[in-house]
Design a protein around this motif. Structure first.
Motif, PDB file in Angstrom:
ATOM      1  N   ALA A  15       0.910  -1.257  -0.076  1.00  0.00           N
ATOM      2  CA  ALA A  15       0.015  -0.015   0.113  1.00  0.00           C
ATOM      3  C   ALA A  15       0.979   1.365   0.193  1.00  0.00           C
ATOM      4  N   PRO A  16       0.309   2.296  -0.656  1.00  0.00           N
ATOM      5  CA  PRO A  16       1.241   3.585  -0.791  1.00  0.00           C
ATOM      6  C   PRO A  16       1.336   4.156   0.849  1.00  0.00           C
ATOM      7  N   LEU A  17       2.493   4.669   1.203  1.00  0.00           N
ATOM      8  CA  LEU A  17       2.848   5.340   2.201  1.00  0.00           C
ATOM      9  C   LEU A  17       2.234   6.563   2.324  1.00  0.00           C
ATOM     10  N   PRO A  18       1.498   6.748   3.533  1.00  0.00           N
ATOM     11  CA  PRO A  18       0.621   8.422   3.362  1.00  0.00           C
ATOM     12  C   PRO A  18       1.791   9.458   3.479  1.00  0.00           C
ATOM     13  N   GLN A  19       1.301  10.520   3.121  1.00  0.00           N
ATOM     14  CA  GLN A  19       2.152  11.903   3.476  1.00  0.00           C
ATOM     15  C   GLN A  19       2.148  12.062   4.873  1.00  0.00           C
ATOM     16  N   GLY A  20       3.421  12.524   5.014  1.00  0.00           N
ATOM     17  CA  GLY A  20       3.732  12.754   6.427  1.00  0.00           C
ATOM     18  C   GLY A  20       4.257  11.634   7.276  1.00  0.00           C
ATOM     19  N   ALA A  21       4.018  10.413   6.775  1.00  0.00           N
ATOM     20  CA  ALA A  21       4.792   9.265   7.331  1.00  0.00           C
ATOM     21  C   ALA A  21       6.079   8.948   6.784  1.00  0.00           C
ATOM     22  N   ASN A  22       6.645   8.192   7.516  1.00  0.00           N
ATOM     23  CA  ASN A  22       8.420   7.640   6.895  1.00  0.00           C
ATOM     24  C   ASN A  22       8.600   6.535   7.664  1.00  0.00           C
ATOM     25  N   ALA A  23       7.824   5.800   8.287  1.00  0.00           N
ATOM     26  CA  ALA A  23       8.124   4.499   8.957  1.00  0.00           C
ATOM     27  C   ALA A  23       7.110   3.553   9.073  1.00  0.00           C
ATOM     28  N   ILE A  24       7.376   2.244   9.165  1.00  0.00           N
ATOM     29  CA  ILE A  24       6.451   1.252   9.330  1.00  0.00           C
ATOM     30  C   ILE A  24       6.750   0.603  10.817  1.00  0.00           C
ATOM     31  N   CYS A  25       5.845   0.093  11.305  1.00  0.00           N
ATOM     32  CA  CYS A  25       6.013  -0.706  12.575  1.00  0.00           C
ATOM     33  C   CYS A  25       4.877  -1.827  12.363  1.00  0.00           C
ATOM     34  N   PRO A  26       5.535  -3.056  12.525  1.00  0.00           N
ATOM     35  CA  PRO A  26       5.006  -4.533  11.853  1.00  0.00           C
ATOM     36  C   PRO A  26       3.693  -4.652  12.745  1.00  0.00           C
ATOM     37  N   VAL A  27       2.853  -5.479  12.146  1.00  0.00           N
ATOM     38  CA  VAL A  27       1.706  -5.574  13.082  1.00  0.00           C
ATOM     39  C   VAL A  27       2.036  -6.548  14.359  1.00  0.00           C
ATOM     40  N   GLU A  28       2.946  -7.390  14.246  1.00  0.00           N
ATOM     41  CA  GLU A  28       3.342  -8.247  15.382  1.00  0.00           C
ATOM     42  C   GLU A  28       3.975  -7.582  16.708  1.00  0.00           C
ATOM     43  N   GLN A  29       4.269  -6.377  16.287  1.00  0.00           N
ATOM     44  CA  GLN A  29       4.878  -5.063  17.439  1.00  0.00           C
ATOM     45  C   GLN A  29       3.557  -4.426  17.934  1.00  0.00           C
ATOM     46  N   LEU A  30       2.609  -4.656  17.740  1.00  0.00           N
ATOM     47  CA  LEU A  30       1.372  -3.581  17.851  1.00  0.00           C
ATOM     48  C   LEU A  30       0.355  -4.354  18.944  1.00  0.00           C
ATOM     49  N   GLN A  31      -0.142  -3.495  19.765  1.00  0.00           N
ATOM     50  CA  GLN A  31      -1.258  -3.913  20.667  1.00  0.00           C
ATOM     51  C   GLN A  31      -2.363  -2.975  20.309  1.00  0.00           C
ATOM     52  N   ASP A  32      -3.697  -3.463  20.530  1.00  0.00           N
ATOM     53  CA  ASP A  32      -4.938  -2.571  20.208  1.00  0.00           C
ATOM     54  C   ASP A  32      -5.120  -1.718  21.617  1.00  0.00           C
ATOM     55  N   ASP A  33      -5.489  -0.652  21.147  1.00  0.00           N
ATOM     56  CA  ASP A  33      -5.575   0.319  22.436  1.00  0.00           C
ATOM     57  C   ASP A  33      -6.787   1.142  22.092  1.00  0.00           C
TER      58      ASP A  33
END
Length: 406
Positions: A113-131
């Motif tokens: 997917a295209p990277l949104p304007q303003g973003a410059n990095a990705i954090c993988p889903v395995e390193q995320l928790q829903d909040d």
């Protein structure tokens, strides 16, 4: 009265492997160019350079599933002290996020997917928790900092206008896929050479027939047929020709339309080696015998305008000569080799280039042991040839050049 000595041959004998390749190339017809659909391009040789019509990736995009955000907002993230960002949308292949990612914000993103304007990095889903259960709306917790390394930059693979594939390249599956990614629905290729294959000898019969003492199944022809098709040639299998000048001449006359004939057997020193006699007496000979083992009796010539390459009748010799002399000449590609360490010694021959069957194990190569020209299973079991130049030898630990038969 003393018998007169036979006249010396008027053609080269005991040529080197390199000379044999060169002489064969000189006899082959000029290749015509043919544009084919991409679906039919596998195994062909590219006739012209291919330029990229688009950049790849076509936009800066994500290399994985996760969130897109600003790296600076996530530098303190850890499992013990997660960093919370507010989710403001998503970006997926075919439907990019239209807004801009600001401080403390993130966008769910999916691979490609295209990277949104303003973003410059990705954090993988395995390193995320829903909040998302907090009162202030959707959120996500990062257990480690987001990485710019998981962003694929636009044109990072190739850029529009860049020459990516070059004329002469064999169109392997990977290169066909690359041509598609470059934006080409059709590609210019060299029209495949039409190669006829014929085994010779009274003892040669087709597989599946009863085998009498002294007979042998026609294994050479089927091995050559597969190797030709693998090399991108149009291969034509002819019936085996018995050991008679008349039968051989009739078989050669009936070919029609071939660019070159490969024969198996009939080129050594025996009384019934009629391919040799036919070329010497009624055709022309470019060379007879090559300084190599196995495969020394190979012969190249022509008969009534048809190039003829006579391969030895021994099955190992036939397939090895094809791999190291005929295939490079037909494809226009150099013999592909790699450098490995010798796991066993390899002896050399004073006056011949040796191609010893060998097994590759990791970064080492080991002598297969059974080097007889009739041990056909050795090519299947070993799968590699160690090239030992004339007068050379290798001890354990020395680097050697290796040809992979597969």
């Amino acid at each position: 009265m003393t018998a007169p000595h036979p006249a010396p041959p008027t053609f080269p004998m005991f040529v080197s492997v390199e000379e044999a390749r060169t002489l064969l190339r000189q006899l082959l017809p000029e290749r015509r160019t043919e544009t084919v659909a991409l679906a039919s391009a596998f195994g062909r040789t590219l006739a012209a350079d291919l330029m990229a019509r688009v950049s790849h990736p076509s936009a800066t995009e994500s290399a994985l599933d996760g969130i897109a955000c600003r790296e600076a907002d996530t530098l303190a993230a850890s499992p013990e002290q997660p960093t919370r960002l507010r989710l403001i949308g998503e970006s997926r292949a075919g439907l990019a996020f239209a807004g801009t990612v600001g401080a403390g914000e993130a966008v769910r993103i999916y691979t490609g997917a295209p990277l949104p304007q303003g973003a410059n990095a990705i954090c993988p889903v395995e390193q995320l928790q829903d909040d998302s259960d907090r009162a202030d709306g959707d959120g996500v917790l990062l257990l480690r900092p987001a990485s710019p390394g998981d962003v694929r930059r636009e044109g990072g693979d190739f850029e529009a206008g860049e020459t990516v594939l070059h004329a002469g390249a064999l169109l392997t599956p990977a290169r066909v896929a690359l041509a598609a990614a470059l934006g080409h629905a059709e590609v210019p290729t060299l029209k495949p050479l039409r190669v006829a294959v014929m085994s010779t000898g009274d003892e040669v019969i087709e597989p599946g027939q009863p085998l009498s003492a002294g007979q042998v199944y026609n294994s050479n022809a089927y091995g050559l047929l597969g190797m030709l098709r693998e090399a991108g040639c149009e291969a034509v299998l002819l019936p085996a020709a018995p050991d008679s000048p008349e039968a051989l001449e009739q078989a050669l006359t009936s070919i029609g339309g071939a660019d070159i004939l490969l024969t198996s057997g009939g080129v050594s020193m025996g009384k019934y080696d009629f391919v040799r006699d036919l070329l010497i007496q009624e055709g022309k000979v470019s060379f007879w015998k090559v300084r190599m083992r196995p495969g020394g009796p190979a012969m190249l010539g022509g008969w009534k305008g048809l190039p003829v390459f006579g391969l030895p009748g021994n099955p190992v010799s036939s397939l090895v000569v094809f791999q190291v002399i005929v295939r490079p000449a037909l494809t226009g590609q150099p013999l592909s080799t790699l450098r490995l360490r010798a796991g066993t010694p390899f002896r050399g021959l004073a006056d011949k280039t040796a191609f010893w069957r060998a097994e590759v194990r990791g970064s080492q190569v080991f002598d297969y042991g059974k080097q007889g020209s009739g041990v056909l299973r050795s090519l299947s079991d070993a799968g590699a040839l160690v090239i030992m130049p004339e007068g050379g030898a290798a001890e354990v630990g020395d680097e050697v050049d290796v040809v992979l038969m597969d």
